[in-house]
Design an enzyme around this catalytic site. Sequence first.
Site, PDB file in Angstrom:
ATOM      1  N   ALA A  47      -0.353   6.257  11.764  1.00 28.58           N
ATOM      2  CA  ALA A  47       0.065   7.663  11.790  1.00 28.58           C
ATOM      3  C   ALA A  47      -0.572   8.444  10.640  1.00 28.58           C
ATOM      4  CB  ALA A  47       1.591   7.752  11.717  1.00 28.58           C
ATOM      5  N   TYR A  48      -0.662   7.808   9.461  1.00 32.89           N
ATOM      6  CA  TYR A  48      -1.274   8.484   8.314  1.00 32.89           C
ATOM      7  C   TYR A  48      -2.764   8.742   8.558  1.00 32.89           C
ATOM      8  CZ  TYR A  48      -2.889   9.445   3.580  1.00 32.89           C
ATOM      9  OH  TYR A  48      -3.476  10.025   2.475  1.00 32.89           O
ATOM     10  N   ASP A  49      -3.478   7.719   9.058  1.00 30.85           N
ATOM     11  CA  ASP A  49      -4.906   7.890   9.327  1.00 30.85           C
ATOM     12  C   ASP A  49      -5.158   9.011  10.330  1.00 30.85           C
ATOM     13  OD1 ASP A  49      -5.773   5.956   7.596  1.00 30.85           O
ATOM     14  OD2 ASP A  49      -5.860   4.359   9.093  1.00 30.85           O
ATOM     15  N   SER A  93     -11.478   5.257  -4.161  1.00 29.39           N
ATOM     16  CA  SER A  93     -11.037   4.791  -2.849  1.00 29.39           C
ATOM     17  C   SER A  93     -12.269   4.492  -2.002  1.00 29.39           C
ATOM     18  CB  SER A  93     -10.184   5.856  -2.163  1.00 29.39           C
ATOM     19  OG  SER A  93      -9.020   6.151  -2.914  1.00 29.39           O
ATOM     20  N   LYS A 126     -10.668  -6.256   4.155  1.00 30.40           N
ATOM     21  CA  LYS A 126      -9.986  -5.229   3.351  1.00 30.40           C
ATOM     22  C   LYS A 126      -8.520  -5.632   3.243  1.00 30.40           C
ATOM     23  CE  LYS A 126      -9.148  -0.253   2.970  1.00 30.40           C
ATOM     24  NZ  LYS A 126      -7.674  -0.319   2.878  1.00 30.40           N
ATOM     25  N   LYS A 307     -20.481  -3.263   2.211  1.00 30.69           N
ATOM     26  CA  LYS A 307     -21.102  -2.723   1.003  1.00 30.69           C
ATOM     27  C   LYS A 307     -22.590  -3.046   0.986  1.00 30.69           C
ATOM     28  CE  LYS A 307     -16.965  -3.835  -1.748  1.00 30.69           C
ATOM     29  NZ  LYS A 307     -16.442  -4.641  -2.882  1.00 30.69           N
ATOM     30  N   LYS A 331     -11.852   0.406   9.647  1.00 34.28           N
ATOM     31  CA  LYS A 331     -10.421   0.231   9.863  1.00 34.28           C
ATOM     32  C   LYS A 331     -10.139  -0.462  11.197  1.00 34.28           C
ATOM     33  CE  LYS A 331      -7.547   1.385   7.508  1.00 34.28           C
ATOM     34  NZ  LYS A 331      -6.854   2.632   7.196  1.00 34.28           N
ATOM     35  N   CYS A 447      24.587 -25.366  29.259  1.00 35.53           N
ATOM     36  CA  CYS A 447      24.816 -23.928  29.387  1.00 35.53           C
ATOM     37  C   CYS A 447      23.696 -23.251  30.167  1.00 35.53           C
ATOM     38  CB  CYS A 447      24.946 -23.294  27.998  1.00 35.53           C
ATOM     39  SG  CYS A 447      25.107 -21.500  28.020  1.00 35.53           S
TER      40      CYS A 447
END
Length: 715
Positions: A47-49, A93, A126, A307, A331, A447
Amino acid sequence: MTTSPAVSVAPATVLADAAAYAAAVETATRASAAYYETGESTLDDDAYDRLVRGIAAYEQEHPDETSPASPTGKVAGGAVVAGDVPHTVPMLSLDNVFSAEQLVAWTASVERRTGPPVEEWSVEPKLDGLAVAARYEEGALTRLITRGDGTAGEDVSHAIGTIVGLPRTLAEPVTLEIRGEVLMTEEQFERANTVRVEHGGAPFANPRNGAAGTLRAKDRAYTVEMTFFGYGALAVPASGEELTGRLGEWGHGRIMRYVADLGVHTADSTAVAPRVLTTTEAIQARIDEIAAARPGLPFGIDGIVIKADSAADQAAAGFGSRAPRWAVAYKLPAVEKVTTLLGVEWNVGRTGIIAPRAVLEPVEIDGSTVTYATLHNPADITRRDLRTGDKVMVYKAGDIIPRVEAPVAHLRTGAEQPVVFPEVCPQCGSEIDTSEQRWRCVRGRDCHVVASVSYAAGRDQLDIEGLGVTRVVQLVDAGLVRDLADLFTLTREQLLGLERMGETSTDNLLAAIDTARTRPLSRVFCALGVRGTGRSMSRRIARYFAAMEHIRAADAETLQQVDGIGVEKARTVVAELEELAPLIDRLVAAGVNMTEPGATPPAARAEDGAGAEGEGQDTGAGASTAGGAGPLSGMTVVVTGAMTGALEKLSRNQMNELIERAGGKSSSSVSKRTSLLVAGENAGSKRDKAEQLGTRIATPDEFAAIVADFLDTGA
């Protein structure tokens, strides 16, 4: 290059106007601050992304309306206040990409800055933790600092000594700064919540929340463990010319090998170890491998970091205000989401265990809609303080059944209600045995006869073709079957008297039941559904004892000689076998096989001098549990990919049985202990890891030749 099947790009949040944009900026800023400070964000990662991508899209279309508070282009979303300890070099970041196409565009942008094409790229997981900088002076750990706003962080040196993988003293007396992630493994998270609740605290919502709260906590009455994974190292002013020169010239991969040699924990020791690759195709293939391995990892990852490996390429690409231009995070789809716990259902299993199941407000996780999740037992509900109406963190990865990690306690409104526990068995109304953590109906297997008989008839147990759940229900309702043993007393006349049972189907079913009588002991034992055992454990027990009579005669201490059986499990198995004694006697009377082909009884092994290996010695290679020699004796074997030739029709469970019949031990993952990898078509990452470790690799045909003498027994 094609789009990776492992990643699907969730759509960005659409912001219709300036008011929606302003509200989004405020929401994102609050969520980011909570995420980086305590791990208690009001939004999950997905949701944040999506919200931040929506903010970025709005700003691109309306550049004059960009808010100074916007999280775009800022370290930690611009929501974290600078700490008291300045960083020697900004701790930035990473920018994100979400698809193969975006990755190709990013690598091209880096190469435009470096001039010549980048020859080597470092690819690594990550890790989902908190970024910290560990400062060492002459080999001694002197200070631990959070990232903060990227320019200065918070001193959390009080946590030194509680973090696995971050030694107080390095292998060399060097002065440098090592950067990495502090996180909690799943085991550490469970332990932390147990200890926290015992001391009157609310459970952590997820491992990141646990690590964030623990890293900053001072003067607690208890200590919980965390783990460090290094991802970089840099020289500081006092490093000295030699070390500064080396770190300034070495590529990222070489630096991380040096860090590991110093004794610091890195991802190199994990199943998703970093690699240096040369093409975007190879990078994408590695991304897919790491994504596929994600469900089995003991720690959380939310992406893959790519990288430029060489120091020269990094210097040429340079830095932006928020992130280096030579590194990016690819991601992965979120496997954690926040949703509402609507209620708890209580289901009775085949052995009478009464298992709670969370009923959730439907939520999309990793490409599927989740409406139910696992709750382990009533004690777990109490320990986590779960309440109906809670916002809960739900976790799902790959094919693993979703589970509720914990309530998001800071989102409670006061309207939540305690979970109602059953007072009688939900299946039959009998009393409940609550003496153990897992509650059980006092009638046990009686049972839920349908579930226990259907399980026993399943493919990996007795494999009775034509005996599905519908047919079992019919037999139980007709009064012909009350337990597993009744299957072997069924007559042709009884079956012909049932609806939809003609002569052909009747004869076929009776033939399948007759075949089931001849299954090896490992299958029969598994069919009994002994609590605490499954297919693999049943095979180990059967191979160790060779015959049911020896298993029944064993006490708890003797059972512990079997690989994987501890004190508590041994006691459970003994108690279960006592309960199952009448059923086993009836199975024996019905002519069901109670021996394991090729296995040697413990007494016979002792007589011929092989007993010492089976009396409490290390069974890691599987020899003692096999109970006899074979071409795979002492070997740990992993099977991957699609089998062909003589092995084509064997299920993975049957392959594992074959390995153990031939004296080996089956395993699901490649490690330094793996003796042989059987690699079929599309073997993937397990073959790559075996090649890296120098593990012997065999094709299906080669393996079939090795175990040829065992192919026609069992299975």
